[in-house]
Structures are given as structure tokens and as C-alpha cells.
Write a protein that holds these residues in place. Structure first.
Motif, PDB file in Angstrom:
ATOM      1  N   LEU A 107       0.830  -1.208   0.000  1.00 23.08           N
ATOM      2  CA  LEU A 107       0.000   0.000   0.000  1.00 23.08           C
ATOM      3  C   LEU A 107       0.867   1.262   0.000  1.00 23.08           C
ATOM      4  N   ALA A 108       1.936   1.256   0.789  1.00 25.14           N
ATOM      5  CA  ALA A 108       2.815   2.425   0.847  1.00 25.14           C
ATOM      6  C   ALA A 108       3.472   2.670  -0.506  1.00 25.14           C
ATOM      7  N   ARG A 109       3.825   1.609  -1.200  1.00 27.65           N
ATOM      8  CA  ARG A 109       4.450   1.759  -2.513  1.00 27.65           C
ATOM      9  C   ARG A 109       3.462   2.367  -3.512  1.00 27.65           C
ATOM     10  N   GLN A 131      -0.101   6.016  -7.560  1.00 28.20           N
ATOM     11  CA  GLN A 131      -1.073   5.163  -8.234  1.00 28.20           C
ATOM     12  C   GLN A 131      -2.484   5.380  -7.678  1.00 28.20           C
ATOM     13  N   ILE A 132      -2.564   5.907  -6.475  1.00 31.32           N
ATOM     14  CA  ILE A 132      -3.855   6.203  -5.859  1.00 31.32           C
ATOM     15  C   ILE A 132      -3.949   7.722  -5.749  1.00 31.32           C
ATOM     16  N   GLN A 133      -4.917   8.308  -6.411  1.00 31.61           N
ATOM     17  CA  GLN A 133      -5.064   9.756  -6.419  1.00 31.61           C
ATOM     18  C   GLN A 133      -5.920  10.206  -5.233  1.00 31.61           C
ATOM     19  N   PRO A 134      -5.481  11.239  -4.508  1.00 23.77           N
ATOM     20  CA  PRO A 134      -6.304  11.729  -3.396  1.00 23.77           C
ATOM     21  C   PRO A 134      -7.596  12.360  -3.899  1.00 23.77           C
ATOM     22  N   GLN A 135      -8.651  12.140  -3.143  1.00 24.11           N
ATOM     23  CA  GLN A 135      -9.956  12.672  -3.510  1.00 24.11           C
ATOM     24  C   GLN A 135     -10.255  13.973  -2.790  1.00 24.11           C
ATOM     25  N   VAL A 136      -9.455  14.288  -1.777  1.00 25.36           N
ATOM     26  CA  VAL A 136      -9.637  15.508  -1.006  1.00 25.36           C
ATOM     27  C   VAL A 136      -8.275  15.917  -0.451  1.00 25.36           C
ATOM     28  N   THR A 137      -8.086  17.227  -0.277  1.00 28.13           N
ATOM     29  CA  THR A 137      -6.821  17.747   0.249  1.00 28.13           C
ATOM     30  C   THR A 137      -7.119  18.654   1.438  1.00 28.13           C
ATOM     31  N   LEU A 138      -6.315  18.496   2.477  1.00 27.03           N
ATOM     32  CA  LEU A 138      -6.414  19.356   3.655  1.00 27.03           C
ATOM     33  C   LEU A 138      -5.103  20.101   3.804  1.00 27.03           C
ATOM     34  N   ASP A 139      -5.152  21.425   3.820  1.00 26.36           N
ATOM     35  CA  ASP A 139      -3.968  22.257   3.965  1.00 26.36           C
ATOM     36  C   ASP A 139      -3.900  22.781   5.392  1.00 26.36           C
ATOM     37  N   LEU A 140      -2.851  22.428   6.108  1.00 24.96           N
ATOM     38  CA  LEU A 140      -2.699  22.817   7.507  1.00 24.96           C
ATOM     39  C   LEU A 140      -1.765  24.015   7.695  1.00 24.96           C
ATOM     40  N   HIS A 141      -1.346  24.640   6.610  1.00 19.84           N
ATOM     41  CA  HIS A 141      -0.429  25.786   6.719  1.00 19.84           C
ATOM     42  C   HIS A 141      -1.008  26.873   7.618  1.00 19.84           C
ATOM     43  N   GLY A 142      -0.180  27.393   8.497  1.00 20.67           N
ATOM     44  CA  GLY A 142      -0.569  28.517   9.342  1.00 20.67           C
ATOM     45  C   GLY A 142      -1.429  28.155  10.526  1.00 20.67           C
ATOM     46  N   MET A 143      -1.687  26.882  10.753  1.00 20.78           N
ATOM     47  CA  MET A 143      -2.523  26.481  11.879  1.00 20.78           C
ATOM     48  C   MET A 143      -1.659  26.124  13.085  1.00 20.78           C
ATOM     49  N   VAL A 203      -6.961   4.631   9.429  1.00 14.37           N
ATOM     50  CA  VAL A 203      -5.798   4.892   8.586  1.00 14.37           C
ATOM     51  C   VAL A 203      -5.108   3.566   8.296  1.00 14.37           C
ATOM     52  N   ARG A 204      -5.131   3.177   7.031  1.00 16.05           N
ATOM     53  CA  ARG A 204      -4.496   1.920   6.616  1.00 16.05           C
ATOM     54  C   ARG A 204      -3.017   2.132   6.333  1.00 16.05           C
ATOM     55  N   ALA A 205      -2.685   3.257   5.687  1.00 17.39           N
ATOM     56  CA  ALA A 205      -1.300   3.526   5.308  1.00 17.39           C
ATOM     57  C   ALA A 205      -1.154   5.000   4.974  1.00 17.39           C
TER      58      ALA A 205
END
Length: 187
Positions: free
Chosen positions: A82-84, A90-102, A151-153
Motif C-alpha cells: 500500500l505504501a508503494r 497510483q492512488i489519487q487523493p480525492q480531497v486535500t487538507l492544507d494545515l499551513h498557518g494552523m 488509517v491503513r497507510a
């Protein structure tokens, strides 16, 4: 030496002739007055109505020790490939969380809310951008993630998703959830 920024009288008159029919622009912006958002009220807004759905991470637990290279983790009992797959994109994220400045507290709440939201929306892959900076969130986020049962990986994101300043994580889907086509070929 003549001043090149100064206009000659002919140039000045030509400019006046060109703008003689011009009228001032009408202000089309609307100003909205709202109550100021303080960090305390903002943190309260992040907490979902059903507080039991929010997973609380421990700051004292440090079960993940990052090396100098890429950050990688596979939950016990999961396929090590899974990590590879995450590393190669090969697995595209469906959502992004930006933690900058928090702050750490805000980032922890946002991360818990993201994991809960992904579970509700049946999303299996997310990108968490923690940034590089002083490395505080870069050290905390992996330790928070390994505490969550869904969280699997995770692995350091490929260059197109933020490289060393981001993690791609793979989540387990709730029972009965239908996975999309990207999830069908997972190990």
C-alpha cells in the motif's frame, strides 16, 4: 541632462484631449460587515455537532519515528505494498487538507474532522499538506494518523502533491461502502 519622466506641453495637451470624455468608474464593490472571528470562536466552529464522531489524538503518544527520508507507514495486518502504491501516485487523493498557518490544536481538530468527513463521504484517499517550516506539524501529523483506526497507510506525497510537505493517506472504507474504480486494484 533632460528629465525623461517629464512630459512636454504637447504630450500633456494630447493626454488631456484623450481623456476629456472619460468619466470616473462607479464603485461596484460591496462591503460586508461581520463580527470578527477570534481563534477561540474559530476552534469552536470546527468541532462537529456530534462530538462523539470527533476522534481525539494524544499529543504524548509518539509511536512513529520519522527518519531523514520519506515518511511511510502501513497499519499492522495491511499489505505492505500500500505504501508503494501511495509513493508512486497510483492512488489519487480525492480531497486535500492544507494545515499551513494552523496551530497544533487547530491542525489536530481539522485532521480529525477530515478523517470523519472522509468516512461519511466514503473517500479512501486524502492528501494532508502539513508544510515544512519548523517541522512541528511534520512530526505531529504522522503520530496522530497512526492512532486513528481508519488509517491503513500513509506515505510522503509525490512531487505533484507537495513532496516532503505533504502526506497521502489511505483510509479504510466503512462496511457496505462501495469503492470507486481506483480502489478496485489496491493490494
Amino acid at each position: 541632462m533632460p528629465d525623461k519622466t517629464k512630459l512636454s506641453p504637447e504630450e500633456s495637451q494630447l493626454f488631456r484631449d484623450l481623456v476629456a470624455d472619460a468619466s470616473p468608474l462607479v464603485q461596484d464593490k460591496k462591503w460586508h460587515h461581520s463580527t470578527p472571528v477570534t481563534p477561540k470562536t474559530k476552534a469552536k466552529a470546527l468541532i462537529p455537532a456530534n462530538e462523539q464522531a470527533l476522534f481525539y489524538f494524544s499529543d504524548q503518544y509518539e509511536g512513529y519515528v520519522a527518519g531523514d527520508g520519506a515518511q511511510s507507514y502501513v497499519a499492522p495486518g495491511e499489505d505492505p505494498l500500500l505504501a508503494r502504491a501511495l509513493k508512486r501516485g497510483q492512488i489519487q487523493p480525492q480531497v486535500t487538507l492544507d494545515l499551513h498557518g494552523m496551530t497544533q490544536q487547530q491542525a489536530k481538530l481539522e485532521l480529525a474532522a477530515l478523517l470523519h468527513w472522509c468516512e461519511q463521504q466514503h473517500l479512501h484517499c486524502a492528501c494532508v499538506v502539513h508544510g515544512k517550516g519548523l517541522g512541528i506539524l511534520a512530526r505531529k501529523v504522522p503520530n496522530w494518523l497512526i492512532q486513528h483506526p481508519n488509517v491503513r497507510a500513509f506515505h510522503t506525497a509525490p512531487r505533484s502533491w507537495g513532496r516532503d510537505g505533504a502526506l497521502l493517506l489511505l483510509l479504510s472504507l466503512p462496511k457496505g461502502a462501495v469503492a470507486d474504480k481506483d480502489c478496485d486494484n489496491l493490494p
